[in-house]
Design a protein around this motif. Structure first.
Motif, PDB file in Angstrom:
ATOM      1  N   MET A  90       9.946   0.326  -5.778  1.00 12.81           N
ATOM      2  CA  MET A  90       9.666   0.322  -4.340  1.00 12.81           C
ATOM      3  C   MET A  90      10.956   0.174  -3.549  1.00 12.81           C
ATOM      4  SD  MET A  90       7.275  -2.128  -2.006  1.00 12.81           S
ATOM      5  CE  MET A  90       8.536  -3.370  -1.781  1.00 12.81           C
ATOM      6  N   LYS A  91      11.829  -0.730  -3.973  1.00 12.33           N
ATOM      7  CA  LYS A  91      13.083  -0.933  -3.252  1.00 12.33           C
ATOM      8  C   LYS A  91      13.979   0.297  -3.282  1.00 12.33           C
ATOM      9  CE  LYS A  91      15.386  -4.530  -4.274  1.00 12.33           C
ATOM     10  NZ  LYS A  91      16.008  -5.649  -4.972  1.00 12.33           N
ATOM     11  N   SER A  92      13.925   1.039  -4.377  1.00 14.08           N
ATOM     12  CA  SER A  92      14.808   2.208  -4.502  1.00 14.08           C
ATOM     13  C   SER A  92      14.225   3.459  -3.855  1.00 14.08           C
ATOM     14  CB  SER A  92      15.126   2.477  -5.970  1.00 14.08           C
ATOM     15  OG  SER A  92      13.958   2.853  -6.667  1.00 14.08           O
ATOM     16  N   SER A  93      12.965   3.413  -3.445  1.00 14.69           N
ATOM     17  CA  SER A  93      12.365   4.586  -2.801  1.00 14.69           C
ATOM     18  C   SER A  93      12.747   4.622  -1.322  1.00 14.69           C
ATOM     19  CB  SER A  93      10.844   4.556  -2.957  1.00 14.69           C
ATOM     20  OG  SER A  93      10.305   3.441  -2.277  1.00 14.69           O
ATOM     21  N   PRO A  94      12.882   5.821  -0.779  1.00 11.83           N
ATOM     22  CA  PRO A  94      13.251   5.937   0.642  1.00 11.83           C
ATOM     23  C   PRO A  94      12.126   5.425   1.548  1.00 11.83           C
ATOM     24  CG  PRO A  94      13.475   8.046  -0.515  1.00 11.83           C
ATOM     25  CD  PRO A  94      12.802   7.109  -1.439  1.00 11.83           C
ATOM     26  N   PRO A  95      12.488   4.680   2.600  1.00 13.92           N
ATOM     27  CA  PRO A  95      11.473   4.163   3.526  1.00 13.92           C
ATOM     28  C   PRO A  95      10.703   5.288   4.218  1.00 13.92           C
ATOM     29  CG  PRO A  95      13.602   3.133   3.924  1.00 13.92           C
ATOM     30  CD  PRO A  95      13.824   4.241   2.952  1.00 13.92           C
ATOM     31  N   SER A  96       9.479   5.000   4.569  1.00 11.33           N
ATOM     32  CA  SER A  96       8.610   5.926   5.323  1.00 11.33           C
ATOM     33  C   SER A  96       8.394   7.257   4.614  1.00 11.33           C
ATOM     34  CB  SER A  96       9.175   6.163   6.725  1.00 11.33           C
ATOM     35  OG  SER A  96       9.314   4.950   7.417  1.00 11.33           O
ATOM     36  N   THR A  97       8.238   7.203   3.302  1.00 12.22           N
ATOM     37  CA  THR A  97       7.960   8.418   2.536  1.00 12.22           C
ATOM     38  C   THR A  97       6.717   8.175   1.678  1.00 12.22           C
ATOM     39  OG1 THR A  97       9.323   7.720   0.656  1.00 12.22           O
ATOM     40  CG2 THR A  97      10.419   9.020   2.380  1.00 12.22           C
ATOM     41  N   SER A  98       6.179   9.271   1.173  1.00 13.20           N
ATOM     42  CA  SER A  98       5.019   9.134   0.282  1.00 13.20           C
ATOM     43  C   SER A  98       5.426   8.453  -1.018  1.00 13.20           C
ATOM     44  CB  SER A  98       4.393  10.499   0.006  1.00 13.20           C
ATOM     45  OG  SER A  98       5.323  11.338  -0.631  1.00 13.20           O
ATOM     46  N   GLN A  99       6.678   8.622  -1.411  1.00  8.43           N
ATOM     47  CA  GLN A  99       7.175   7.950  -2.619  1.00  8.43           C
ATOM     48  C   GLN A  99       7.130   6.430  -2.424  1.00  8.43           C
ATOM     49  OE1 GLN A  99      11.200   9.017  -3.660  1.00  8.43           O
ATOM     50  NE2 GLN A  99      11.184   7.804  -5.536  1.00  8.43           N
ATOM     51  N   ARG A 100       7.502   5.949  -1.243  1.00  6.00           N
ATOM     52  CA  ARG A 100       7.441   4.514  -0.937  1.00  6.00           C
ATOM     53  C   ARG A 100       5.994   4.038  -0.920  1.00  6.00           C
ATOM     54  NH1 ARG A 100      10.650   0.476   1.770  1.00  6.00           N
ATOM     55  NH2 ARG A 100      12.293   1.420   0.543  1.00  6.00           N
ATOM     56  N   ASP A 101       5.119   4.839  -0.326  1.00  7.71           N
ATOM     57  CA  ASP A 101       3.705   4.464  -0.277  1.00  7.71           C
ATOM     58  C   ASP A 101       3.112   4.317  -1.674  1.00  7.71           C
ATOM     59  OD1 ASP A 101       3.820   4.489   2.492  1.00  7.71           O
ATOM     60  OD2 ASP A 101       2.950   6.497   2.666  1.00  7.71           O
ATOM     61  N   LEU A 102       3.434   5.262  -2.543  1.00  9.78           N
ATOM     62  CA  LEU A 102       2.947   5.187  -3.926  1.00  9.78           C
ATOM     63  C   LEU A 102       3.524   3.983  -4.663  1.00  9.78           C
ATOM     64  CD1 LEU A 102       3.050   8.951  -4.991  1.00  9.78           C
ATOM     65  CD2 LEU A 102       1.024   7.530  -4.634  1.00  9.78           C
ATOM     66  N   ALA A 103       4.799   3.713  -4.415  1.00 15.60           N
ATOM     67  CA  ALA A 103       5.444   2.566  -5.058  1.00 15.60           C
ATOM     68  C   ALA A 103       4.814   1.258  -4.588  1.00 15.60           C
ATOM     69  CB  ALA A 103       6.940   2.585  -4.770  1.00 15.60           C
ATOM     70  N   GLN A 104       4.482   1.178  -3.292  1.00  9.53           N
ATOM     71  CA  GLN A 104       3.827  -0.022  -2.768  1.00  9.53           C
ATOM     72  C   GLN A 104       2.458  -0.219  -3.413  1.00  9.53           C
ATOM     73  OE1 GLN A 104       3.639   0.597   1.450  1.00  9.53           O
ATOM     74  NE2 GLN A 104       5.707  -0.151   1.805  1.00  9.53           N
ATOM     75  N   LYS A 105       1.694   0.852  -3.490  1.00  9.68           N
ATOM     76  CA  LYS A 105       0.366   0.760  -4.102  1.00  9.68           C
ATOM     77  C   LYS A 105       0.463   0.343  -5.560  1.00  9.68           C
ATOM     78  CE  LYS A 105      -1.920   4.075  -1.096  1.00  9.68           C
ATOM     79  NZ  LYS A 105      -2.532   5.397  -0.976  1.00  9.68           N
ATOM     80  N   SER A 106       1.416   0.900  -6.253  1.00 12.59           N
ATOM     81  CA  SER A 106       1.606   0.570  -7.662  1.00 12.59           C
ATOM     82  C   SER A 106       2.015  -0.899  -7.829  1.00 12.59           C
ATOM     83  CB  SER A 106       2.665   1.499  -8.251  1.00 12.59           C
ATOM     84  OG  SER A 106       2.844   1.258  -9.604  1.00 12.59           O
ATOM     85  N   LEU A 107       2.899  -1.376  -6.962  1.00 12.75           N
ATOM     86  CA  LEU A 107       3.323  -2.774  -7.008  1.00 12.75           C
ATOM     87  C   LEU A 107       2.135  -3.706  -6.766  1.00 12.75           C
ATOM     88  CD1 LEU A 107       5.465  -5.040  -7.069  1.00 12.75           C
ATOM     89  CD2 LEU A 107       5.806  -4.626  -4.621  1.00 12.75           C
ATOM     90  N   LEU A 108       1.356  -3.412  -5.748  1.00 16.40           N
ATOM     91  CA  LEU A 108       0.201  -4.251  -5.434  1.00 16.40           C
ATOM     92  C   LEU A 108      -0.819  -4.253  -6.574  1.00 16.40           C
ATOM     93  CD1 LEU A 108      -0.303  -3.423  -1.663  1.00 16.40           C
ATOM     94  CD2 LEU A 108       0.647  -5.507  -2.656  1.00 16.40           C
ATOM     95  N   LYS A 109      -1.001  -3.103  -7.186  1.00 19.10           N
ATOM     96  CA  LYS A 109      -1.939  -3.007  -8.314  1.00 19.10           C
ATOM     97  C   LYS A 109      -1.494  -3.904  -9.462  1.00 19.10           C
ATOM     98  CE  LYS A 109      -3.832   0.362 -11.557  1.00 19.10           C
ATOM     99  NZ  LYS A 109      -3.757   1.746 -12.041  1.00 19.10           N
ATOM    100  N   GLU A 110      -0.202  -3.892  -9.771  1.00 21.06           N
ATOM    101  CA  GLU A 110       0.312  -4.716 -10.864  1.00 21.06           C
ATOM    102  C   GLU A 110       0.292  -6.202 -10.516  1.00 21.06           C
ATOM    103  OE1 GLU A 110       0.820  -3.749 -13.914  1.00 21.06           O
ATOM    104  OE2 GLU A 110       0.370  -1.686 -13.344  1.00 21.06           O
ATOM    105  N   MET A 111       0.525  -6.533  -9.234  1.00 17.32           N
ATOM    106  CA  MET A 111       0.423  -7.935  -8.821  1.00 17.32           C
ATOM    107  C   MET A 111      -1.013  -8.424  -8.980  1.00 17.32           C
ATOM    108  SD  MET A 111       2.644  -8.224  -5.346  1.00 17.32           S
ATOM    109  CE  MET A 111       4.370  -8.600  -5.355  1.00 17.32           C
ATOM    110  N   ARG A 112      -1.964  -7.588  -8.620  1.00 19.81           N
ATOM    111  CA  ARG A 112      -3.379  -7.951  -8.779  1.00 19.81           C
ATOM    112  C   ARG A 112      -3.719  -8.187 -10.258  1.00 19.81           C
ATOM    113  NH1 ARG A 112      -7.156  -7.295  -5.004  1.00 19.81           N
ATOM    114  NH2 ARG A 112      -8.669  -6.425  -6.450  1.00 19.81           N
TER     115      ARG A 112
END
Length: 118
Positions: A90-112
């Motif tokens: 997530m940190k390495s993905s460019p802000p405001s992109t679909s790549q960042r959105d996917l990384a955020q979702k993936s991070l939240l899924k793993e935290m859950r």
């Protein structure tokens, strides 16, 4: 006399069993308490990181970045390697992109998953 030996053996067996049950119960209770404390600390670290991430997105101030760095460091105490790698993605993905959105979702899924919610 033989009956006395049988009786003492029987009673000592019951006593040993009671002590053994007590020790096992105590061990399991302590393990459960530690797990609960770990879970509360991990949840607090996740909440703190997400709140700091929101603040960085809104203000991008030095204070917000320092808070984010603190919570990221604290998260490293509790999170699984998978969560930490998703955080790096997530940190390495460019802000405001679909790549960042996917990384955020993936991070939240793993935290859950780490929190036992899925």
């Amino acid at each position: 006399m033989h009956e006395f030996g049988v009786l003492t053996t029987f009673l000592s067996g019951i006593g040993f069993g009671g002590v053994l049950v007590f020790l096992i119960k105590h061990f399991l209770e302590q393990k459960s308490k530690l797990k609960e404390i770990w879970l509360l600390d991990y949840k607090a670290a996740c909440d703190g990181l997400l709140d700091a991430y929101r603040e960085v997105a809104l203000t991008n101030s030095t204070e917000a970045l320092n808070k984010y760095a603190y919570w990221e460091l604290k998260l490293q105490l509790y999170a699984s390697d998978v969560v930490l790698s998703k955080l790096e993605e997530m940190k390495s993905s460019p802000p405001s992109t679909s790549q960042r959105d996917l990384a955020q979702k993936s991070l939240l899924k793993e935290m859950r998953k780490d929190l036992g919610l899925t």
